[in-house]
Write a protein that holds these residues in place. Structure first.
Motif, short mmCIF file in Angstrom:
data_model
loop_
_atom_site.label_atom_id
_atom_site.label_comp_id
_atom_site.label_asym_id
_atom_site.label_seq_id
_atom_site.Cartn_x
_atom_site.Cartn_y
_atom_site.Cartn_z
N LEU A 13 28.86 2.74 -14.53
CA LEU A 13 29.83 3.38 -14.84
C LEU A 13 29.33 4.58 -15.81
CD1 LEU A 13 32.65 4.35 -14.96
CD2 LEU A 13 33.09 2.97 -16.99
N ALA A 14 28.28 4.25 -16.51
CA ALA A 14 27.91 5.04 -17.52
C ALA A 14 27.10 6.17 -16.62
CB ALA A 14 26.91 4.52 -18.48
N ASN A 15 26.07 5.73 -15.72
CA ASN A 15 25.40 6.53 -14.74
C ASN A 15 26.40 7.45 -13.87
OD1 ASN A 15 23.07 5.21 -15.72
ND2 ASN A 15 22.89 3.75 -14.12
N SER A 16 27.47 6.70 -13.39
CA SER A 16 28.03 7.50 -12.51
C SER A 16 28.83 8.48 -13.44
CB SER A 16 29.27 6.81 -11.96
OG SER A 16 30.32 7.36 -11.36
N GLN A 17 29.25 8.45 -14.39
CA GLN A 17 29.79 9.60 -15.49
C GLN A 17 28.66 10.62 -15.60
OE1 GLN A 17 32.86 9.94 -15.86
NE2 GLN A 17 33.15 11.30 -17.40
N ALA A 18 27.62 10.11 -16.00
CA ALA A 18 26.43 11.30 -16.22
C ALA A 18 26.21 12.18 -15.24
CB ALA A 18 25.22 10.67 -16.58
N ASP A 19 26.31 11.46 -13.74
CA ASP A 19 25.93 12.13 -12.61
C ASP A 19 27.18 13.24 -12.36
OD1 ASP A 19 23.46 11.03 -12.06
OD2 ASP A 19 24.36 9.52 -10.52
N TRP A 20 28.46 12.71 -12.67
CA TRP A 20 29.57 13.54 -12.43
C TRP A 20 29.44 14.62 -13.52
CZ3 TRP A 20 33.48 15.23 -15.90
CH2 TRP A 20 34.46 15.73 -15.45
N ALA A 21 29.11 14.63 -14.92
CA ALA A 21 28.94 15.53 -15.46
C ALA A 21 28.09 16.64 -15.19
CB ALA A 21 28.93 14.90 -17.09
N ALA A 22 27.16 16.38 -14.74
CA ALA A 22 25.87 17.11 -14.09
C ALA A 22 26.55 18.05 -12.82
CB ALA A 22 24.81 16.82 -13.67
N PHE A 32 30.07 18.38 -12.42
CA PHE A 32 30.90 19.22 -12.89
C PHE A 32 30.53 20.58 -13.44
CE2 PHE A 32 33.19 20.41 -16.96
CZ PHE A 32 34.58 20.26 -16.42
N GLU A 33 29.34 20.50 -14.21
CA GLU A 33 28.90 21.59 -14.70
C GLU A 33 28.27 22.60 -13.73
OE1 GLU A 33 28.72 22.74 -17.82
OE2 GLU A 33 29.93 20.90 -18.30
N HIS A 34 27.57 22.14 -12.57
CA HIS A 34 26.96 22.95 -11.63
C HIS A 34 28.00 23.68 -10.47
CE1 HIS A 34 22.98 22.01 -12.76
NE2 HIS A 34 23.10 20.90 -12.74
N GLN A 35 28.95 22.60 -10.45
CA GLN A 35 29.89 23.03 -9.44
C GLN A 35 30.70 24.30 -10.10
OE1 GLN A 35 30.32 22.42 -6.10
NE2 GLN A 35 32.17 23.78 -5.89
N CYS A 36 31.24 24.11 -11.34
CA CYS A 36 31.92 24.93 -11.90
C CYS A 36 31.29 26.54 -12.28
CB CYS A 36 32.84 24.45 -13.10
SG CYS A 36 34.07 23.00 -12.75
N LYS A 91 39.42 27.13 -13.76
CA LYS A 91 40.33 26.54 -12.60
C LYS A 91 39.55 25.40 -12.03
CE LYS A 91 43.24 30.37 -11.79
NZ LYS A 91 43.25 31.58 -10.52
N CYS A 92 38.29 25.40 -11.89
CA CYS A 92 37.28 24.56 -11.51
C CYS A 92 37.25 23.29 -12.28
CB CYS A 92 36.17 25.15 -11.09
SG CYS A 92 34.74 23.83 -10.86
N GLN A 93 37.27 23.81 -13.69
CA GLN A 93 37.11 22.43 -14.77
C GLN A 93 38.44 21.58 -14.68
OE1 GLN A 93 36.35 24.93 -18.16
NE2 GLN A 93 34.09 24.77 -17.99
N GLU A 94 39.47 22.32 -14.45
CA GLU A 94 40.70 21.51 -14.58
C GLU A 94 40.91 20.82 -13.23
OE1 GLU A 94 45.50 22.15 -15.44
OE2 GLU A 94 44.58 23.27 -13.85
N ARG A 95 40.44 21.48 -12.06
CA ARG A 95 40.62 20.60 -10.76
C ARG A 95 39.72 19.53 -10.64
NH1 ARG A 95 38.44 24.07 -7.82
NH2 ARG A 95 36.53 23.13 -7.38
N LEU A 96 38.25 19.70 -11.19
CA LEU A 96 37.62 18.63 -11.16
C LEU A 96 37.69 17.58 -12.15
CD1 LEU A 96 33.95 20.36 -10.24
CD2 LEU A 96 35.75 19.47 -8.84
N SER A 97 38.29 17.96 -13.24
CA SER A 97 38.59 16.86 -14.17
C SER A 97 39.80 16.03 -13.85
CB SER A 97 39.04 17.62 -15.65
OG SER A 97 37.94 18.08 -16.06
N ASN A 98 40.93 16.61 -13.26
CA ASN A 98 41.84 15.88 -12.80
C ASN A 98 41.42 14.96 -11.59
OD1 ASN A 98 43.80 17.05 -14.42
ND2 ASN A 98 44.49 18.53 -13.06
N GLN A 99 40.64 15.36 -10.67
CA GLN A 99 40.07 14.47 -9.65
C GLN A 99 39.39 13.17 -10.39
OE1 GLN A 99 37.71 17.09 -7.17
NE2 GLN A 99 39.28 17.92 -6.09
N ARG A 100 38.49 13.56 -11.48
CA ARG A 100 37.75 12.51 -12.15
C ARG A 100 38.65 11.51 -12.86
NH1 ARG A 100 33.43 9.38 -11.23
NH2 ARG A 100 32.50 8.85 -13.09
N ILE A 101 39.54 12.12 -13.36
CA ILE A 101 40.71 11.15 -13.95
C ILE A 101 41.25 10.24 -13.00
CG2 ILE A 101 42.91 11.04 -15.23
CD1 ILE A 101 42.26 13.88 -16.56
N ALA A 102 41.63 10.75 -11.95
CA ALA A 102 42.19 9.86 -10.98
C ALA A 102 40.89 8.68 -10.39
CB ALA A 102 42.61 10.56 -9.57
#
Length: 154
Positions: A96-105, A107-111, A130-141
């Motif tokens: 889970l920690a690895n997945s979150q670190a990959d997602w954070a990277a 998130f930064e690049h995509q936005c 707008k990208c930050q909100e969209r990707l954050s909501n997806q990650r929360i889900a």
């Protein structure tokens, strides 16, 4: 050559680089509605509205991650109970920690990519947020689904 039913594009027509909500069915229905920051009086206020929304959604990711992390840790501890080594297994928690670190990277690049669509213009900050909100909501889900899969609905 023009295909039947198609009109050639003229110089006066413009093509948006950002697909409209009708073309993006993967977005939640509530995000396809009216722009929540549309009533702002200036570009600065509009951007600040979106920046606040993006920052709030990103902080909610951290909360969802912590819930999922706690569930993963509890499951790892239960799996480890009675083991010969007495060491806690970290099968879920570490991944889970690895997945979150990959997602954070991601998130930064995509936005950043989406921000650059405006080529440094006044819309750059709003596109970023707008990208930050969209990707954050997806990650929360995603995190809520993970937490639900291992410990039941919250």
């Amino acid at each position: 050559m023009v295909l039947a039913g198609c009109q050639p594009e003229t110089a006066s027509q413009t093509t948006s680089l950002v697909p409209s909500s009708e073309v993006r069915p993967e977005e939640p229905i509530e995000s396809q509605g009216a722009d929540p920051c549309r009533d702002q009086q200036s570009n600065l206020e509009y951007s600040n509205c979106w920046l606040a929304r993006g920052a709030e959604a990103r902080s909610e990711v951290d909360i969802a991650f912590e819930r999922a992390r706690q569930a993963a840790q509890e499951t790892d501890e239960l799996e480890s109970w009675g083991s010969q080594t007495e060491a806690t297994r970290h099968w879920l928690n570490d991944e889970l920690a690895n997945s979150q670190a990959d997602w954070a990277a991601f998130f930064e690049h995509q936005c950043e990519l989406e921000r650059r669509i405006a080529r440094g213009g006044t819309g750059s900050r709003a596109l970023l947020a707008k990208c930050q909100e969209r990707l954050s909501n997806q990650r929360i889900a995603e995190l809520d689904e993970f937490q639900s899969m291992i410990s039941g609905p919250r």
